[in-house]
Design an enzyme around this catalytic site. Structure first.
Site, mmCIF file in Angstrom:
data_model
loop_
_atom_site.group_PDB
_atom_site.id
_atom_site.type_symbol
_atom_site.label_atom_id
_atom_site.label_comp_id
_atom_site.label_asym_id
_atom_site.label_seq_id
_atom_site.Cartn_x
_atom_site.Cartn_y
_atom_site.Cartn_z
ATOM 1 N N CYS A 74 -14.696 -15.457 12.870
ATOM 2 C CA CYS A 74 -14.293 -15.688 11.467
ATOM 3 C C CYS A 74 -13.568 -14.467 10.900
ATOM 4 O O CYS A 74 -12.829 -14.574 9.941
ATOM 5 C CB CYS A 74 -15.517 -16.018 10.637
ATOM 6 S SG CYS A 74 -16.798 -14.763 10.792
ATOM 7 N N GLU A 112 -21.762 -18.592 4.426
ATOM 8 C CA GLU A 112 -20.781 -17.707 5.083
ATOM 9 C C GLU A 112 -19.728 -18.613 5.702
ATOM 10 O O GLU A 112 -20.004 -19.285 6.687
ATOM 11 C CB GLU A 112 -21.462 -16.859 6.166
ATOM 12 C CG GLU A 112 -22.648 -16.030 5.688
ATOM 13 C CD GLU A 112 -22.236 -14.854 4.832
ATOM 14 O OE1 GLU A 112 -21.034 -14.535 4.798
ATOM 15 O OE2 GLU A 112 -23.112 -14.269 4.165
HETATM 16 P P1 NAD Z 1 -18.732 -26.444 10.919
HETATM 17 O O1 NAD Z 1 -18.812 -26.223 9.455
HETATM 18 O O2 NAD Z 1 -18.065 -27.667 11.416
HETATM 19 O O3 NAD Z 1 -20.201 -26.487 11.555
HETATM 20 C C1 NAD Z 1 -21.111 -25.439 11.383
HETATM 21 C C2 NAD Z 1 -22.523 -25.974 11.512
HETATM 22 O O4 NAD Z 1 -22.784 -26.855 10.432
HETATM 23 C C3 NAD Z 1 -22.770 -26.778 12.778
HETATM 24 O O5 NAD Z 1 -24.072 -26.493 13.242
HETATM 25 C C4 NAD Z 1 -22.659 -28.207 12.290
HETATM 26 O O6 NAD Z 1 -23.372 -29.132 13.075
HETATM 27 C C5 NAD Z 1 -23.273 -28.083 10.909
HETATM 28 N N1 NAD Z 1 -22.883 -29.126 9.949
HETATM 29 C C6 NAD Z 1 -21.722 -29.832 9.891
HETATM 30 N N2 NAD Z 1 -21.748 -30.686 8.841
HETATM 31 C C7 NAD Z 1 -22.927 -30.489 8.204
HETATM 32 C C8 NAD Z 1 -23.522 -31.046 7.038
HETATM 33 N N3 NAD Z 1 -22.918 -31.990 6.320
HETATM 34 N N4 NAD Z 1 -24.729 -30.600 6.669
HETATM 35 C C9 NAD Z 1 -25.361 -29.640 7.367
HETATM 36 N N5 NAD Z 1 -24.855 -29.072 8.488
HETATM 37 C C10 NAD Z 1 -23.647 -29.495 8.901
HETATM 38 O O7 NAD Z 1 -18.096 -25.131 11.517
HETATM 39 P P2 NAD Z 1 -17.718 -24.847 13.034
HETATM 40 O O8 NAD Z 1 -16.491 -25.595 13.367
HETATM 41 O O9 NAD Z 1 -18.932 -25.019 13.886
HETATM 42 O O10 NAD Z 1 -17.415 -23.272 12.988
HETATM 43 C C11 NAD Z 1 -16.191 -22.739 12.664
HETATM 44 C C12 NAD Z 1 -16.178 -22.240 11.239
HETATM 45 O O11 NAD Z 1 -17.213 -21.304 11.035
HETATM 46 C C13 NAD Z 1 -14.900 -21.510 10.907
HETATM 47 O O12 NAD Z 1 -14.449 -21.940 9.652
HETATM 48 C C14 NAD Z 1 -15.331 -20.054 10.844
HETATM 49 O O13 NAD Z 1 -14.550 -19.226 10.024
HETATM 50 C C15 NAD Z 1 -16.700 -20.189 10.309
HETATM 51 N N6 NAD Z 1 -17.468 -18.983 10.553
HETATM 52 C C16 NAD Z 1 -17.758 -18.172 9.487
HETATM 53 C C17 NAD Z 1 -18.448 -16.982 9.695
HETATM 54 C C18 NAD Z 1 -18.798 -16.070 8.558
HETATM 55 O O14 NAD Z 1 -19.637 -15.192 8.737
HETATM 56 N N7 NAD Z 1 -18.200 -16.211 7.383
HETATM 57 C C19 NAD Z 1 -18.842 -16.637 10.990
HETATM 58 C C20 NAD Z 1 -18.521 -17.488 12.039
HETATM 59 C C21 NAD Z 1 -17.838 -18.667 11.819
#
Ligand code: NAD
Length: 499
Positions: free
Chosen positions: A305, A266
């Site tokens: 999001c 997501e």
């Molecule tokens: P992010 O991708 O930086 O991090 C999300 C999570 O992934 C964190 O827990 C992070 O530590 C982890 N992570 C980062 N790199 C990783 C890797 N290589 N392997 C495994 N895990 C890893 O996102 P963010 O900045 O925390 O959140 C914002 C983003 O989330 C925005 O793009 C937003 O649109 C999206 N989002 C999407 C939805 C949806 O339902 N589509 C909902 C909420 C937020």
């Protein structure tokens, strides 16, 4: 929760006074690896150092996975009614401690307390919904050409990595944990390193709820070390991930050779809100259109999001809309009015600030807002950004293309329905859209052409937990919710019995 502070550990070394522990095998403890480093976490509304969290190293991640694996042997065979009782108990306990969770979520993430309460209520629903869903599940059976009775049999897929972002920490983590354990899987969950507090509190609550040790494990840490180790482990049968598109791509890449791994991704969005002239035709629809577009843009500081950050307005009502919208947003969402929190981190503040500087360079018109001051690290200033409304932004600008994920919207006029659809779809993302119109035929005609997993007509953020949730294009792979979550967390075999 009783004495939540009992489990907080004195910091082994660095600057913050306390460190949050992991929740592994039913115990709250810091990881044992001597090479564990610690990450500082700050309070967005003040910029103050709040706590530290361990950056859990791969060997401690592996240990948590082993506990989840051994718990899976029993949990996957536990009856649905018993699993349901466990989920119910978690839901009831969350209800009991609603305010504690809401207050900490608001402190930790920067959101308003009112918004945090809504999200805790949704977390409660996540557990209560799936606690009953599994009791009423149906299986498809068919007579294949009169010669065989066939039916689908599902079993829990295994141990899952559940990874969530910082914008709705508790709500999104429980949106994964609840179906995962309801369908008989076990989990190693990892919240964002920016907002780990509610996951820590949830660990205490799960322990208090008597969930068997190892069914849910929560490891704290960053993405590059902790998240990557979790995702890559061959013992992990599936990954349910919510976060940015770049991370989704990294997870796909890291697991490409593990074909068996279920991936539910997501990801990000840059969602359009379309406003047709008929929606502005009389006072009551006008008020509704303005309020809906404003909450879609600025709720939770635009850090949802599903927020609509590209607004398109039919040209005949463009100027009146921009004026009325700006007045309404200034009144309701300006910092200090109570509807706007601080953005989640200094890093995110700087990212948004960078886009506002770009708006200045590109000669966009600031109808509301301005470039906020530069903040120095450790200056104990909160990460506050005024709601910002930009017009005169070129369609090709990064302001219209990139997910800013903050309180910033662009407003652009359109002339025809076709143009509105084209503009709405001119994005690499396809998560959500809002359509404001009073024309019933148009609702379907336009709604069915918008490239988005969720289209809200004259409303926003309305959710029923059984409906498919997820995005098209670069907004993700797969759907979650009700039976769609069942597809994520189970494997299906079809049995053929001769008639
Ligand atoms: P992010 O991708 O930086 O991090 C999300 C999570 O992934 C964190 O827990 C992070 O530590 C982890 N992570 C980062 N790199 C990783 C890797 N290589 N392997 C495994 N895990 C890893 O996102 P963010 O900045 O925390 O959140 C914002 C983003 O989330 C925005 O793009 C937003 O649109 C999206 N989002 C999407 C939805 C949806 O339902 N589509 C909902 C909420 C937020």
């Amino acid at each position: 929760i009783d004495k939540a502070t009992t489990f907080i550990q004195p910091m082994p070394s660095q600057s913050a006074p306390i460190a949050l522990p992991n929740y592994v095998a039913g115990e709250l403890r810091l990881p044992s690896s001597p090479s564990t480093t610690y990450i500082d976490s700050f309070e967005p509304k003040t910029g103050r150092l709040l706590y530290s969290l361990p950056c859990t190293q791969p060997n401690d991640v592996e240990e948590a996975i082993q506990h989840a694996r051994s718990a899976f042997r029993t949990w996957s065979k536990t009856s649905r009614s018993e699993r349901s009782r466990h989920l119910r108990r978690v839901s009831d306990l969350l209800q009991e401690h609603r305010e504690l969770f809401a207050v900490w979520e608001s402190i930790d993430q920067g959101k308003t307390l009112e918004r945090a309460r809504i999200e805790v209520d949704r977390a409660i629903s996540n557990f209560s919904y799936f606690s009953t869903y599994i009791l009423h599940e149906q299986t498809a059976a068919r007579m294949a050409d009169g010669v065989a009775l066939t039916y689908e049999h599902r079993s829990p897929a295994g141990v899952f990595a559940l990874i969530s972002p910082w914008n709705m920490p508790l709500y999104l983590l429980t949106w994964k944990i609840a179906p995962c354990i309801a369908f008989g899987c076990t989990a190693v969950a990892k919240p964002s390193e920016i907002t780990s507090m509610s996951a820590y509190l949830l660990g205490i609550l799960l322990q208090k709820a008597g969930l068997p040790p190892g069914v849910v494990n929560i490891v704290l840490g960053d993405g590059a070390t902790t998240g990557a180790a979790l995702v890559a482990s061959p013992l992990i049968e599936g990954v349910s991930f919510t976060g940015g598109t770049a991370t989704g791509i990294a997870i796909r890449r890291a697991t490409a050779h593990q074909i068996r791994k279920h991936l539910s991704l997501e990801l990000g969005g840059k969602n359009p809100t379309l406003i047709f002239a008929d929606a502005m035709a009389d006072a009551s629809t006008r008020k509704h259109a303005i309020r809906t577009a404003a909450s879609a843009a600025f709720e939770n500081q635009g850090e949802i999001c599903l927020c609509g950050s590209r607004i398109y307005v039919e040209r005949s009502v463009y100027e009146p809309f921009v004026d009325a919208f700006t007045l309404y947003v200034r009144d309701k969402y300006s910092v200090g009015k109570g509807s706007m929190g601080a953005v989640a981190s200094l890093q995110h503040y700087n990212k948004i600030r960078g886009y506002l500087q770009l708006a200045v360079e590109e000669n966009a018109t600031f109808r509301l807002g301005a470039v906020p001051p530069m903040l120095r690290e450790n200056s104990n200033q909160g990460y506050w950004i005024e709601p910002t409304i930009l017009t005169d932004v070129a369609p090709a600008s990064a302001l219209q293309k990139d997910e800013i994920f903050g309180p910033v919207v662009t407003i652009t006029p359109f002339d025809t329905e076709e143009e509105a659809i084209r503009l709405a779809n001119a994005s690499e993302y396809g998560l959500a859209a809002v359509l404001l119109t009073t024309d019933g035929a148009r609702m379907r005609r336009v709604g069915e052409q918008i490239e988005a997993g969720l289209v809200w007509v004259n409303c926003w953020l309305v959710r029923e937990l059984g409906t498919p949730f997820g995005g098209m294009k670069n907004s993700g792979t797969g759907r979650e919710g009700g039976e769609y979550s069942r597809d994520v967390f189970t494997v299906v075999r079809t049995l053929h019995l001769p008639a």
